[in-house]
Design a protein around this motif. Structure first.
Motif, PDB file in Angstrom:
ATOM      1  N   SER A  11      -5.744  -8.151  -6.268  1.00  0.00           N
ATOM      2  CA  SER A  11      -5.570  -6.732  -6.583  1.00  0.00           C
ATOM      3  C   SER A  11      -6.379  -5.849  -5.642  1.00  0.00           C
ATOM      4  CB  SER A  11      -5.989  -6.485  -8.036  1.00  0.00           C
ATOM      5  OG  SER A  11      -5.966  -5.110  -8.354  1.00  0.00           O
ATOM      6  N   GLU A  12      -7.640  -6.230  -5.412  1.00  0.00           N
ATOM      7  CA  GLU A  12      -8.487  -5.421  -4.536  1.00  0.00           C
ATOM      8  C   GLU A  12      -8.050  -5.505  -3.074  1.00  0.00           C
ATOM      9  OE1 GLU A  12     -11.434  -3.329  -5.165  1.00  0.00           O
ATOM     10  OE2 GLU A  12     -10.306  -3.328  -7.036  1.00  0.00           O
ATOM     11  N   VAL A  14      -4.947  -5.993  -1.930  1.00  0.00           N
ATOM     12  CA  VAL A  14      -3.708  -5.234  -1.746  1.00  0.00           C
ATOM     13  C   VAL A  14      -3.970  -3.734  -1.886  1.00  0.00           C
ATOM     14  CG1 VAL A  14      -1.373  -4.842  -2.606  1.00  0.00           C
ATOM     15  CG2 VAL A  14      -2.293  -7.171  -2.504  1.00  0.00           C
ATOM     16  N   GLY A  15      -4.754  -3.354  -2.895  1.00  0.00           N
ATOM     17  CA  GLY A  15      -5.047  -1.937  -3.089  1.00  0.00           C
ATOM     18  C   GLY A  15      -5.807  -1.342  -1.923  1.00  0.00           C
ATOM     19  N   PHE A  18      -3.530  -0.919   1.117  1.00  0.00           N
ATOM     20  CA  PHE A  18      -2.722   0.309   1.030  1.00  0.00           C
ATOM     21  C   PHE A  18      -3.567   1.533   1.361  1.00  0.00           C
ATOM     22  CE2 PHE A  18       0.618  -2.110  -0.895  1.00  0.00           C
ATOM     23  CZ  PHE A  18       1.769  -1.334  -0.757  1.00  0.00           C
ATOM     24  N   ALA A  55      -2.542   6.144  -3.904  1.00  0.00           N
ATOM     25  CA  ALA A  55      -1.690   4.963  -3.845  1.00  0.00           C
ATOM     26  C   ALA A  55      -2.495   3.693  -4.093  1.00  0.00           C
ATOM     27  CB  ALA A  55      -0.993   4.890  -2.479  1.00  0.00           C
ATOM     28  N   GLY A  56      -3.662   3.584  -3.456  1.00  0.00           N
ATOM     29  CA  GLY A  56      -4.473   2.382  -3.607  1.00  0.00           C
ATOM     30  C   GLY A  56      -4.929   2.159  -5.032  1.00  0.00           C
ATOM     31  N   PHE A  58      -3.420   3.111  -7.811  1.00  0.00           N
ATOM     32  CA  PHE A  58      -2.285   2.625  -8.598  1.00  0.00           C
ATOM     33  C   PHE A  58      -2.032   1.148  -8.344  1.00  0.00           C
ATOM     34  CE2 PHE A  58      -0.438   6.887  -9.649  1.00  0.00           C
ATOM     35  CZ  PHE A  58      -0.163   6.605 -10.983  1.00  0.00           C
ATOM     36  N   VAL A  59      -2.050   0.751  -7.082  1.00  0.00           N
ATOM     37  CA  VAL A  59      -1.737  -0.631  -6.731  1.00  0.00           C
ATOM     38  C   VAL A  59      -2.763  -1.602  -7.302  1.00  0.00           C
ATOM     39  CG1 VAL A  59      -1.557  -2.245  -4.786  1.00  0.00           C
ATOM     40  CG2 VAL A  59      -0.435  -0.015  -4.659  1.00  0.00           C
ATOM     41  N   ALA A  60      -4.037  -1.195  -7.322  1.00  0.00           N
ATOM     42  CA  ALA A  60      -5.121  -2.098  -7.718  1.00  0.00           C
ATOM     43  C   ALA A  60      -5.546  -1.909  -9.168  1.00  0.00           C
ATOM     44  CB  ALA A  60      -6.312  -1.898  -6.786  1.00  0.00           C
ATOM     45  N   ARG A  62      -5.136  -3.621 -11.792  1.00  0.00           N
ATOM     46  CA  ARG A  62      -5.568  -4.817 -12.533  1.00  0.00           C
ATOM     47  C   ARG A  62      -7.057  -5.094 -12.373  1.00  0.00           C
ATOM     48  NH1 ARG A  62      -0.881  -9.414 -11.514  1.00  0.00           N
ATOM     49  NH2 ARG A  62       0.823  -8.329 -12.575  1.00  0.00           N
ATOM     50  N   ALA A  65      -9.459  -1.013  -9.647  1.00  0.00           N
ATOM     51  CA  ALA A  65      -9.277  -0.208  -8.432  1.00  0.00           C
ATOM     52  C   ALA A  65     -10.584   0.335  -7.876  1.00  0.00           C
ATOM     53  CB  ALA A  65      -8.289   0.939  -8.690  1.00  0.00           C
TER      54      ALA A  65
END
Length: 244
Positions: A11-12, A14-15, A18, A55-56, A58-60, A62, A65
């Motif tokens: 999660s970290e 990918v976030g 981004f 954006a980051g 939201f992506v992370a 889990r 973030a």
């Protein structure tokens, strides 16, 4: 429900990737002379970085973030029991967050370079190329550059911790607007790294990528956007613990 450290790491990564893809991307759009956004100005960079954070985050979701070692260390120094729901604060989880944030920052910068590869090759100014990846001071004075980064990061982490204790209903948008505000108000002296991974990961990418005419990576300054944000994040965590 417990969240595994593997999930936290992914999660970290990918976030943060981004975050850096869009953050380095907006700087490339403004700084590289062959880009359609060339000359867009510092305010465009501020908003671009704010939306990159949006954006980051939201992506992370889990992993809570963090996307920033200063946030992770700020939470640690605040005495928090969890880094995110189901993620206990331990030595192992701290290392996972820090490693993932640096890996993600490196990868995001690499992808930003791929998006602008031809523009990098045709850019004559090596400082503009480096500026896409990492920060640098308007006036090089290391002690005061560190102070600027401490102050900016303190604001970021202290207010983020406040968001966590008193839900605003705005979620990632609140953090995005905070980053825009920090950039607009405190970003001029150093380019507001306010995140050790944001600066060091892309700086390493600049050093290893085959960028034509890129020049040096300014390693003499590289410690400032690491040390300053770490100090600012830890102080913010301690202050938040006392304040709340």
């Amino acid at each position: 429900m417990e969240t595994s450290l593997g999930t936290v790491f992914l999660s970290e990564v990918v976030g943060t990737a981004f975050l850096l893809l869009l953050g380095c991307g907006v700087v490339a759009n403004v700084a590289l002379t062959k880009s359609k956004g060339a000359g867009g100005g510092f305010l465009l960079v501020n908003f671009g970085w704010g939306l990159a954070v949006f954006a980051g985050v939201f992506v992370a979701f889990r992993s809570g973030a963090h996307l920033n070692p200063a946030v992770t260390l700020g939470l640690l120094s605040s005495g928090a029991d969890e880094y995110a729901p189901g993620v206990e604060v331990t030595f192992a989880s701290t290392l996972v967050y820090l490693a993932a944030e640096f890996v993600g920052a490196f990868l995001g910068a690499v992808v930003a370079w791929l998006a602008y590869r031809d523009h990098f090759d045709q850019e004559p100014d090596p400082e503009a190329k480096l500026g896409v990846f990492s920060t640098g001071p308007a006036i090089r004075d290391y002690p005061w550059n560190v102070v600027t980064e401490v102050i900016g990061t303190f604001v970021l982490v202290f207010v983020v911790l406040l968001f966590g204790s008193t839900p605003t209903g705005l979620g990632p948008l609140a953090v995005a607007l905070l980053v825009v505000g920090i950039g607009a108000s405190l970003g001029g002296p150093t380019g507001y790294a306010i995140n050790p991974a944001r600066d060091l990961g892309p700086r390493v990418a600049h050093a290893v990528l085959p960028i034509r005419g890129k020049g040096g990576s300014d390693w003499g300054y590289a410690w400032v956007p690491v040390v300053g944000p770490v100090i600012g994040g830890v102080l913010a965590g301690l202050a938040a613990n006392a304040y709340f």
